[in-house]
Design a protein around this motif. Structure first.
Motif, PDB file in Angstrom:
ATOM      1  N   GLY A 158      -3.002  38.186  75.966  1.00 46.11           N
ATOM      2  CA  GLY A 158      -3.332  37.247  74.905  1.00 46.11           C
ATOM      3  C   GLY A 158      -2.141  36.750  74.129  1.00 46.11           C
ATOM      4  O   GLY A 158      -2.277  35.958  73.199  1.00 46.11           O
ATOM      5  N   ALA A 159      -0.953  37.192  74.507  1.00 47.52           N
ATOM      6  CA  ALA A 159       0.244  36.888  73.720  1.00 47.52           C
ATOM      7  C   ALA A 159       0.837  35.524  74.025  1.00 47.52           C
ATOM      8  O   ALA A 159       1.722  35.063  73.339  1.00 47.52           O
ATOM      9  N   ASN A 160       0.357  34.910  75.069  1.00 44.71           N
ATOM     10  CA  ASN A 160       0.919  33.620  75.448  1.00 44.71           C
ATOM     11  C   ASN A 160      -0.060  32.510  75.091  1.00 44.71           C
ATOM     12  O   ASN A 160      -0.420  32.335  73.936  1.00 44.71           O
ATOM     13  N   SER A 161      -0.550  31.804  76.059  1.00 44.10           N
ATOM     14  CA  SER A 161      -1.353  30.620  75.777  1.00 44.10           C
ATOM     15  C   SER A 161      -2.711  30.931  75.177  1.00 44.10           C
ATOM     16  O   SER A 161      -3.274  30.090  74.476  1.00 44.10           O
ATOM     17  N   ALA A 162      -3.269  32.118  75.439  1.00 46.85           N
ATOM     18  CA  ALA A 162      -4.606  32.420  74.927  1.00 46.85           C
ATOM     19  C   ALA A 162      -4.627  32.415  73.403  1.00 46.85           C
ATOM     20  O   ALA A 162      -5.499  31.800  72.782  1.00 46.85           O
ATOM     21  N   ALA A 163      -3.681  33.113  72.792  1.00 44.74           N
ATOM     22  CA  ALA A 163      -3.634  33.142  71.333  1.00 44.74           C
ATOM     23  C   ALA A 163      -3.328  31.752  70.777  1.00 44.74           C
ATOM     24  O   ALA A 163      -3.863  31.364  69.739  1.00 44.74           O
ATOM     25  N   PRO A 180       8.097  42.490  65.454  1.00 45.95           N
ATOM     26  CA  PRO A 180       7.858  42.137  66.858  1.00 45.95           C
ATOM     27  C   PRO A 180       6.384  42.304  67.234  1.00 45.95           C
ATOM     28  O   PRO A 180       5.795  43.362  66.992  1.00 45.95           O
ATOM     29  N   TYR A 181       5.803  41.259  67.797  1.00 54.70           N
ATOM     30  CA  TYR A 181       4.362  41.271  68.037  1.00 54.70           C
ATOM     31  C   TYR A 181       3.942  42.394  68.982  1.00 54.70           C
ATOM     32  O   TYR A 181       2.874  43.004  68.797  1.00 54.70           O
ATOM     33  N   MET A 182       4.753  42.694  70.001  1.00 51.46           N
ATOM     34  CA  MET A 182       4.365  43.737  70.946  1.00 51.46           C
ATOM     35  C   MET A 182       4.342  45.106  70.267  1.00 51.46           C
ATOM     36  O   MET A 182       3.470  45.928  70.532  1.00 51.46           O
ATOM     37  N   LEU A 183       5.300  45.339  69.393  1.00 55.14           N
ATOM     38  CA  LEU A 183       5.388  46.617  68.691  1.00 55.14           C
ATOM     39  C   LEU A 183       4.285  46.764  67.647  1.00 55.14           C
ATOM     40  O   LEU A 183       3.648  47.813  67.531  1.00 55.14           O
ATOM     41  N   PHE A 184       4.045  45.694  66.889  1.00 54.30           N
ATOM     42  CA  PHE A 184       3.077  45.752  65.799  1.00 54.30           C
ATOM     43  C   PHE A 184       1.635  45.639  66.287  1.00 54.30           C
ATOM     44  O   PHE A 184       0.743  46.302  65.747  1.00 54.30           O
ATOM     45  N   HIS A 195       6.374  32.878  62.650  1.00 48.73           N
ATOM     46  CA  HIS A 195       7.011  32.063  63.684  1.00 48.73           C
ATOM     47  C   HIS A 195       7.530  32.948  64.803  1.00 48.73           C
ATOM     48  O   HIS A 195       7.592  34.175  64.700  1.00 48.73           O
ATOM     49  N   CYS A 196       7.913  32.293  65.896  1.00 45.22           N
ATOM     50  CA  CYS A 196       8.468  32.993  67.064  1.00 45.22           C
ATOM     51  C   CYS A 196       9.582  32.132  67.624  1.00 45.22           C
ATOM     52  O   CYS A 196      10.384  31.594  66.867  1.00 45.22           O
ATOM     53  N   GLY A 197       9.631  31.963  68.941  1.00 39.83           N
ATOM     54  CA  GLY A 197      10.633  31.090  69.530  1.00 39.83           C
ATOM     55  C   GLY A 197      10.203  29.641  69.534  1.00 39.83           C
ATOM     56  O   GLY A 197      10.995  28.755  69.219  1.00 39.83           O
ATOM     57  N   SER A 198       8.930  29.404  69.874  1.00 42.10           N
ATOM     58  CA  SER A 198       8.470  28.014  69.971  1.00 42.10           C
ATOM     59  C   SER A 198       7.028  27.822  69.537  1.00 42.10           C
ATOM     60  O   SER A 198       6.365  26.893  69.962  1.00 42.10           O
ATOM     61  N   GLY A 199       6.517  28.711  68.693  1.00 42.17           N
ATOM     62  CA  GLY A 199       5.189  28.523  68.136  1.00 42.17           C
ATOM     63  C   GLY A 199       4.053  28.952  69.041  1.00 42.17           C
ATOM     64  O   GLY A 199       2.918  28.515  68.847  1.00 42.17           O
ATOM     65  N   VAL A 200       4.315  29.806  70.022  1.00 40.11           N
ATOM     66  CA  VAL A 200       3.266  30.274  70.935  1.00 40.11           C
ATOM     67  C   VAL A 200       2.909  31.730  70.635  1.00 40.11           C
ATOM     68  O   VAL A 200       1.801  32.032  70.202  1.00 40.11           O
ATOM     69  N   THR A 201       3.848  32.651  70.840  1.00 42.37           N
ATOM     70  CA  THR A 201       3.522  34.062  70.610  1.00 42.37           C
ATOM     71  C   THR A 201       3.280  34.369  69.130  1.00 42.37           C
ATOM     72  O   THR A 201       2.647  35.382  68.808  1.00 42.37           O
ATOM     73  N   ALA A 202       3.740  33.521  68.233  1.00 41.54           N
ATOM     74  CA  ALA A 202       3.425  33.713  66.816  1.00 41.54           C
ATOM     75  C   ALA A 202       1.920  33.725  66.599  1.00 41.54           C
ATOM     76  O   ALA A 202       1.420  34.411  65.694  1.00 41.54           O
ATOM     77  N   CYS A 203       1.199  33.003  67.436  1.00 42.86           N
ATOM     78  CA  CYS A 203      -0.261  32.949  67.296  1.00 42.86           C
ATOM     79  C   CYS A 203      -0.897  34.302  67.600  1.00 42.86           C
ATOM     80  O   CYS A 203      -1.998  34.597  67.119  1.00 42.86           O
ATOM     81  N   HIS A 204      -0.218  35.126  68.393  1.00 40.67           N
ATOM     82  CA  HIS A 204      -0.702  36.483  68.664  1.00 40.67           C
ATOM     83  C   HIS A 204      -0.741  37.280  67.363  1.00 40.67           C
ATOM     84  O   HIS A 204      -1.704  38.027  67.108  1.00 40.67           O
ATOM     85  N   THR A 205       0.275  37.118  66.536  1.00 33.15           N
ATOM     86  CA  THR A 205       0.299  37.803  65.247  1.00 33.15           C
ATOM     87  C   THR A 205      -0.691  37.191  64.271  1.00 33.15           C
ATOM     88  O   THR A 205      -1.310  37.904  63.476  1.00 33.15           O
ATOM     89  N   LEU A 206      -0.880  35.879  64.310  1.00 34.00           N
ATOM     90  CA  LEU A 206      -1.897  35.259  63.461  1.00 34.00           C
ATOM     91  C   LEU A 206      -3.283  35.791  63.807  1.00 34.00           C
ATOM     92  O   LEU A 206      -4.111  36.029  62.925  1.00 34.00           O
TER      93      LEU A 206
END
Length: 282
Positions: free
Chosen positions: A94-99, A200-204, A237-248
């Motif tokens: 879910g850390a990529n496009s799904a989030a 870091p989203y993977m750690l948290f 935020h993240c690198g390009s606004g994708v994985t940041a959504c995993h944290t949101l």
């Protein structure tokens, strides 16, 4: 509605007016979908479906949002109406496009959208037989209404101000080595936005199985990270606004909704000749 759904609950769910989206990204996304996906799942690609094409990442980053018109056209093509229940997954927990897709639907006010906890791997672990046949969508008979825009975003100027405001917080979800400027595999300059903290989203967010940690555990971790700052005064935020959504999504799951997304993220900031931080701040 919970932002997450477990594989067993999805298998037992009423399929009436339910659309399942296999949302993957980057090289070979479609080939990976064809190699194995949930039966009936429709393919959605990060590029170009969930991002606009850009020739200058200094204006909006590497994955700027599509126009509301383009996103509405995508939803119509996928057979989605405002009443449709949507479940989305990817092959990156879910850390990529799904989030990203979950956040986009939430940001236009779509009421029923969830991410499959653990992604396609959760289905494999559950013993679900995957399909290798592409599912062709049936477009909706009525166009999806064009939204006014994507709510809950901030621009580069607001991020710069927030990072130095004690009443606000900027969270960088990239791995610590990128945050510290020790490595940068994707963007031109290594480092981070000065004043931003690193979570870091993977750690948290993820447990050892690749699923989201329990809501109460996430709430404890992010309550500590936010300190006295309210979720609605937080920017992710993240690198390009994708994985940041995993944290949101993690914040939503934890009962801490309201944080904003800086879509351009480091890919935009690092191309603007702006200050760069390399100190460690959690």
């Amino acid at each position: 509605m919970s932002p997450l759904i477990e594989i067993n609950d999805l298998l037992l769910a009423d399929k009436t007016n339910l659309v399942i989206l296999d949302s993957r990204g980057f090289a070979g996304a479609h080939d990976r979908y064809l190699a194995g996906h949930l039966d009936g799942a429709l393919f959605v690609n990060l590029d170009p479906d969930l991002a606009a094409h850009t020739e200058n990442a200094a204006e909006g980053g590497r994955h700027p949002l599509p126009t509301p018109e383009a996103f509405a056209e995508l939803l119509t093509r996928l057979g989605i109406t405002p009443e449709t229940r949507v479940v989305v997954y990817d092959d990156k927990a879910g850390a990529n496009s799904a989030a990203r897709l979950w956040w986009m639907l939430k940001a236009i006010g779509h009421p029923q959208v969830q991410v499959l906890n653990g992604g396609v791997q959760a289905a494999i672990d559950h013993g679900v037989a995957l399909s290798t046949e592409e599912t062709v969508p049936t477009p909706a008979s009525t166009p999806y209404p064009v939204p006014a825009g994507f709510n809950g975003t901030v621009n580069i100027d607001e991020v710069g101000k927030a990072a130095h405001d004690d009443s606000r917080l900027v969270i960088d979800v990239r791995e610590n080595a990128r945050y510290l400027g020790q490595t940068e595999p994707l963007d031109l300059i290594a480092g981070h936005i000065p004043g931003a903290i690193n979570a870091p989203y993977m750690l948290f967010n993820l447990d050892a199985s690749g699923k989201y940690k329990p809501a109460e555990e996430l709430r404890a971790a992010y309550t500590d990270a936010l300190g006295n700052v309210k979720p609605q005064d937080t920017i992710v935020h993240c690198g390009s606004g994708v994985t940041a959504c995993h944290t949101l999504l993690a914040l939503e799951h934890a009962g801490l909704p309201g944080a904003k997304l800086y879509v351009g993220s480091w890919s935009e900031w690092s191309r603007r000749d702006l200050p760069v931080g390399k100190e460690n701040r959690y």
